[in-house]
Design a protein around this motif. Structure first.
Motif, short mmCIF file in Angstrom:
data_model
loop_
_atom_site.label_atom_id
_atom_site.label_comp_id
_atom_site.label_asym_id
_atom_site.label_seq_id
_atom_site.Cartn_x
_atom_site.Cartn_y
_atom_site.Cartn_z
N THR A 262 -15.98 -12.52 40.22
CA THR A 262 -16.87 -13.65 39.63
C THR A 262 -18.14 -13.54 38.98
OG1 THR A 262 -17.67 -14.05 41.76
CG2 THR A 262 -15.50 -14.96 41.25
N SER A 263 -18.50 -12.25 38.82
CA SER A 263 -19.86 -11.95 38.45
C SER A 263 -19.95 -12.46 36.76
CB SER A 263 -20.15 -10.28 38.15
OG SER A 263 -19.24 -9.77 37.18
N GLY A 264 -19.00 -13.21 36.30
CA GLY A 264 -19.23 -13.68 34.96
C GLY A 264 -19.39 -15.22 35.02
N PHE A 265 -19.66 -15.69 36.21
CA PHE A 265 -19.86 -16.95 36.31
C PHE A 265 -21.11 -17.41 35.74
CE2 PHE A 265 -17.39 -18.54 40.45
CZ PHE A 265 -15.98 -18.32 39.85
N ASN A 266 -20.84 -18.75 34.81
CA ASN A 266 -22.27 -19.24 34.47
C ASN A 266 -23.03 -19.78 35.55
OD1 ASN A 266 -21.30 -21.76 34.87
ND2 ASN A 266 -20.46 -21.82 32.69
N ASP A 267 -24.37 -20.59 35.11
CA ASP A 267 -25.13 -21.16 36.20
C ASP A 267 -24.30 -22.31 37.17
OD1 ASP A 267 -27.02 -19.18 35.71
OD2 ASP A 267 -28.06 -20.33 34.35
N VAL A 268 -23.50 -23.13 36.08
CA VAL A 268 -22.97 -24.31 36.71
C VAL A 268 -21.84 -23.83 37.61
CG1 VAL A 268 -21.41 -26.39 36.28
CG2 VAL A 268 -23.34 -25.69 34.62
N GLU A 269 -21.27 -22.69 37.25
CA GLU A 269 -20.06 -22.26 38.11
C GLU A 269 -20.66 -21.38 39.59
OE1 GLU A 269 -16.85 -21.35 34.60
OE2 GLU A 269 -18.50 -19.87 35.23
N GLU A 270 -21.72 -20.78 39.18
CA GLU A 270 -22.27 -20.17 40.33
C GLU A 270 -22.87 -21.56 41.46
OE1 GLU A 270 -23.10 -17.47 41.51
OE2 GLU A 270 -22.68 -15.97 39.99
N THR A 271 -23.32 -22.64 41.05
CA THR A 271 -23.67 -23.63 41.90
C THR A 271 -22.51 -24.52 42.36
OG1 THR A 271 -25.70 -23.86 40.58
CG2 THR A 271 -25.11 -25.67 41.87
N SER A 272 -21.30 -24.73 41.62
CA SER A 272 -20.35 -25.83 42.12
C SER A 272 -19.07 -25.24 42.61
CB SER A 272 -20.04 -26.74 41.02
OG SER A 272 -19.81 -26.02 39.93
N ILE A 273 -18.74 -23.71 42.58
CA ILE A 273 -17.54 -23.21 42.96
C ILE A 273 -17.93 -22.52 44.12
CG2 ILE A 273 -15.97 -21.31 42.28
CD1 ILE A 273 -16.05 -22.11 39.76
N THR A 274 -17.08 -22.64 45.22
CA THR A 274 -17.71 -22.30 46.49
C THR A 274 -16.66 -21.16 47.00
OG1 THR A 274 -16.26 -24.07 47.52
CG2 THR A 274 -18.60 -24.53 47.33
N GLY A 275 -15.38 -20.98 46.51
CA GLY A 275 -14.58 -20.10 46.99
C GLY A 275 -13.09 -19.89 46.08
N TYR A 276 -12.41 -19.04 46.37
CA TYR A 276 -11.11 -19.04 45.56
C TYR A 276 -10.17 -18.45 46.53
CZ TYR A 276 -12.20 -14.05 44.97
OH TYR A 276 -12.44 -12.79 45.50
N ARG A 277 -8.91 -18.63 46.25
CA ARG A 277 -7.69 -18.16 47.20
C ARG A 277 -6.27 -17.93 46.44
NH1 ARG A 277 -5.03 -21.68 52.18
NH2 ARG A 277 -3.42 -20.42 51.37
N TRP A 278 -5.45 -17.28 46.96
CA TRP A 278 -3.87 -17.41 46.35
C TRP A 278 -3.24 -18.43 47.04
CZ3 TRP A 278 -2.90 -14.51 41.90
CH2 TRP A 278 -3.86 -13.91 41.43
N TRP A 279 -2.39 -19.44 46.61
CA TRP A 279 -1.82 -20.32 47.11
C TRP A 279 -0.15 -20.32 46.81
CZ3 TRP A 279 -3.60 -24.57 49.98
CH2 TRP A 279 -4.88 -24.80 49.92
N SER A 280 0.71 -20.38 47.72
CA SER A 280 2.07 -20.54 47.20
C SER A 280 2.41 -22.07 47.16
CB SER A 280 2.93 -19.92 48.50
OG SER A 280 2.97 -20.79 49.50
N ALA A 281 3.48 -22.01 46.71
CA ALA A 281 4.02 -23.38 46.47
C ALA A 281 4.13 -24.27 47.56
CB ALA A 281 5.26 -23.68 45.55
N GLN A 282 4.65 -23.41 48.71
CA GLN A 282 4.75 -24.26 49.96
C GLN A 282 3.45 -24.58 50.58
OE1 GLN A 282 6.29 -21.42 48.83
NE2 GLN A 282 8.39 -21.82 48.73
N GLU A 283 2.53 -23.77 50.32
CA GLU A 283 1.27 -24.02 50.97
C GLU A 283 0.60 -25.18 50.29
OE1 GLU A 283 -0.51 -19.69 52.55
OE2 GLU A 283 -0.51 -20.15 50.43
N LEU A 284 0.84 -25.24 48.96
CA LEU A 284 0.12 -26.42 48.18
C LEU A 284 1.01 -27.67 48.55
CD1 LEU A 284 -0.47 -25.05 44.51
CD2 LEU A 284 -2.01 -25.66 46.28
N GLU A 285 1.95 -27.42 48.75
CA GLU A 285 3.04 -28.80 49.15
C GLU A 285 2.45 -29.29 50.45
OE1 GLU A 285 5.43 -31.82 48.33
OE2 GLU A 285 5.22 -30.09 47.11
N ALA A 286 2.19 -28.47 51.49
CA ALA A 286 1.78 -28.81 52.80
C ALA A 286 0.17 -29.08 52.94
CB ALA A 286 2.10 -27.68 53.92
N ALA A 287 -0.48 -28.60 51.76
CA ALA A 287 -1.91 -28.90 51.96
C ALA A 287 -2.32 -30.25 51.97
CB ALA A 287 -2.68 -28.05 50.91
#
Length: 315
Positions: A262-287
């Motif tokens: 994520t080193s290519g993030f701009n200033d807005v992304e650096e400020t407003s994005i807190t994390g990332y992860r990989w999701w399966s369809a089942q995990e999204l359905e239950a989230a």
């Protein structure tokens, strides 16, 4: 005997604690339902007032919004808001103009109360004890209601068009990469979204998707490796005090492995994005989290199939 009494005492304390959480969750669900009823009533009052203007285009939009399903209500109400923003209110009777402005203000107040209730309910539902003991029961998961703030006619002309290119990136297990972020104007409401961003001047959609994927993940995609655009999403949303008329185009790509950079993030992304992860369809359905596009979980299983060339509208 003493040990047994201690065990019984601890068990009673634990049961009382769990009962307290369950009761609070029940009250939050009741609060959320009541808040949605208030939103629905406020929107209904606005629709009635709009029809009294006797402007066919506005009346038709109000009717579409009223008859829309809960899933399509946001888009329909935002379309009506956009038309109202372009209305020259100097031509209206002062009393009617005032009443319409009051109705719009009540919609916004009801929406904020509703979203606050949803936030509190989701926070409690995400606690381990609630999930492990299934204290939510069969109560449906509440969802935020996103509708743009009303704009004046002068501001309506400044509603910013925002074409964007997004990439649904999946790994060999079929999981999708999502980022988590928030609107700086409402930091308490977080949500998940796909890789991608706005199209720059003179840039085509595919090139924008390639660039955004590299800037946000460090992944260098070949333009021809992108499938699509497979989906199109139209929405009006507010971010950091500005309101955008967004048209999002989604491409699809599968990667064997990705060390997200994520080193290519701009200033807005650096400020407003807190994390990332990989999701399966089942995990999204239950989230219990808010995810955009809303239909992502149900659409993911279709991504592996050969694309038929049709760009489908999603929400």
């Amino acid at each position: 005997m003493t040990t047994a009494l201690v065990v019984v005492f601890v068990a009673l304390l634990l049961a009382a604690w769990i009962l307290k959480i369950a009761n609070r969750l029940d009250r939050l669900h009741v609060r959320t339902d009541a808040a949605w009823a208030a939103v629905d009533a406020a929107l209904g009052r606005r629709a009635v007032l709009v029809r009294t203007l006797l402007i066919p285009e506005l009346s038709a939009a109000a009717s579409r919004a009223e008859s829309a399903s809960r899933a399509d209500r946001e888009q329909a109400e935002n379309e009506l808001s956009g038309l109202l923003g372009a209305l020259d209110r100097s031509t209206l009777a002062p009393a009617l103009a005032f009443e319409l402005a009051d109705a719009e203000e009540r919609v916004m107040l009801a929406r904020r109360v509703h979203n606050d209730a949803v936030r509190d309910t989701l926070l409690l539902r995400r606690r381990r004890v609630v999930r492990w003991l299934r204290l939510a029961g069969t109560a449906p998961q509440p969802s935020y209601f996103e509708i743009a703030e009303p704009v004046s006619p002068s501001d309506a002309a400044m509603l910013k068009p925002r074409p964007s290119a997004r990439v649904v990136l999946t790994d060999p297990a079929g999981r999708v990469l999502l980022f988590q972020g928030f609107d700086p104007a409402r930091p308490q409401e977080s949500f998940w979204f796909t890789v991608g961003g706005g199209v720059e001047n003179g840039e085509d959609l595919r090139s924008a998707a390639v660039r955004e994927a590299f800037e946000e993940t460090g992944l260098k995609l070949a333009p021809e490796s992108l499938v699509g655009p497979v989906w199109r999403r139209r929405t009006v949303f507010s971010f950091d005090g500005e309101t955008f008329d967004a048209e999002e185009w989604f491409f699809y790509a599968s990667v064997d492995g990705l060390d997200v950079d994520t080193s290519g993030f701009n200033d807005v992304e650096e400020t407003s994005i807190t994390g990332y992860r990989w999701w399966s369809a089942q995990e999204l359905e239950a989230a219990e989290d808010t995810v955009y596009p809303v239909q992502l979980a149900e659409l993911m299983p279709t991504l592996g199939a050969e694309w038929d060339g049709e760009t489908r509208t999603v929400r």
